[in-house]
Design a protein around this motif. Structure first.
Motif, mmCIF file in Angstrom:
data_model
loop_
_atom_site.group_PDB
_atom_site.id
_atom_site.type_symbol
_atom_site.label_atom_id
_atom_site.label_comp_id
_atom_site.label_asym_id
_atom_site.label_seq_id
_atom_site.Cartn_x
_atom_site.Cartn_y
_atom_site.Cartn_z
ATOM 1 N N MET A 1 0.646 -1.195 -0.173
ATOM 2 C CA MET A 1 -0.044 0.138 0.012
ATOM 3 C C MET A 1 0.983 1.287 0.096
ATOM 4 O O MET A 1 1.947 1.043 0.543
ATOM 5 N N ALA A 2 0.470 2.247 -0.623
ATOM 6 C CA ALA A 2 1.407 3.307 -0.790
ATOM 7 C C ALA A 2 1.450 4.313 0.555
ATOM 8 O O ALA A 2 2.719 4.826 0.720
ATOM 9 N N LYS A 5 4.855 2.908 1.774
ATOM 10 C CA LYS A 5 5.755 3.611 1.047
ATOM 11 C C LYS A 5 6.142 4.969 1.387
ATOM 12 O O LYS A 5 7.355 5.332 1.648
ATOM 13 N N VAL A 6 5.232 5.710 1.869
ATOM 14 C CA VAL A 6 5.521 6.854 2.424
ATOM 15 C C VAL A 6 6.032 6.872 3.882
ATOM 16 O O VAL A 6 6.957 7.648 4.068
ATOM 17 N N LYS A 7 5.600 5.904 4.669
ATOM 18 C CA LYS A 7 6.154 5.785 5.877
ATOM 19 C C LYS A 7 7.624 5.431 5.908
ATOM 20 O O LYS A 7 8.357 5.972 6.730
ATOM 21 N N ALA A 124 -1.538 14.690 1.620
ATOM 22 C CA ALA A 124 -2.093 13.623 1.867
ATOM 23 C C ALA A 124 -0.582 12.660 2.135
ATOM 24 O O ALA A 124 0.577 13.267 1.821
ATOM 25 N N ALA A 125 -0.948 11.365 2.648
ATOM 26 C CA ALA A 125 0.332 10.753 2.678
ATOM 27 C C ALA A 125 0.237 9.186 2.393
ATOM 28 O O ALA A 125 0.730 8.223 2.661
ATOM 29 N N GLY A 126 -0.337 9.208 1.029
ATOM 30 C CA GLY A 126 -0.307 8.013 0.392
ATOM 31 C C GLY A 126 -1.485 7.072 0.497
ATOM 32 O O GLY A 126 -1.639 6.304 -0.247
ATOM 33 N N SER A 127 -2.527 7.566 1.053
ATOM 34 C CA SER A 127 -3.765 6.752 1.151
ATOM 35 C C SER A 127 -4.934 7.607 1.400
ATOM 36 O O SER A 127 -4.816 8.777 1.666
#
Length: 161
Positions: A1-2, A5-7, A124-127
């Motif tokens: 999940m994206a 990836k951001v984390k 946003a942070a990927g979700s």
């Protein structure tokens, strides 16, 4: 999940714990502002376009719209958004979670002048249920942006005489 990836992207920067996740959707400016209890204009929406074959992201304040004349003047072409079903493959994040972090290598990132009004903003942070609060210098640093642009309308005070 994206979002993962951001984390991972923020982990070496010791910022992964700053990512906020919600039990409700934050996939639109309106929903994000509601989830964050802030003004819509402080939501840093990330819009995806193609300039020829080059994918780009433009991060703008939540109360703006792309000004087609300004966009054409800066990029030399008409604004062409990436079709929704292609965004995740081209950018690396699905609609609702598109952000300027942990994107595919060939994506160029621009920040719109409309953001400079604020001390902090919430991209946003990927979700579709996440965000991160960043100062403008942090957004500059962590987004790996190319440059500031002025391609939006609807946010500036009208000139008064």
């Amino acid at each position: 999940m994206a979002i993962d990836k951001v984390k991972e992207y923020f982990k070496p920067l010791h910022m992964e714990d700053h990512i906020l996740e919600f039990d409700v959707s934050s996939a639109t400016v309106e929903l994000a502002a509601e989830a964050l209890h802030c003004e819509e204009k402080r939501i840093a929406k990330t819009m995806s376009f193609l300039v020829g074959e080059q994918p780009i992201l433009i991060v703008t304040a939540g109360d703006t719209k792309i000004d087609n004349a300004k966009y054409r003047h800066f990029f030399g072409v008409k604004a062409k958004m990436i079709p929704g079903e292609e965004v995740e493959a081209i950018i690396g994040h699905a609609i609702g979670g598109v952000c300027p972090f942990a994107v595919n290598d060939n994506v160029k990132i621009y920040l719109d002048e409309s953001l400079r009004r604020f001390e902090t903003v919430f991209p946003a942070a990927g979700s579709p249920n996440s965000a991160i609060e960043l100062t403008i210098p942090e957004l500059e640093k962590y987004s790996n942006f190319l440059q500031w642009v002025d391609v939006c309308k609807g946010w500036q005070e009208p000139n008064t005489i």
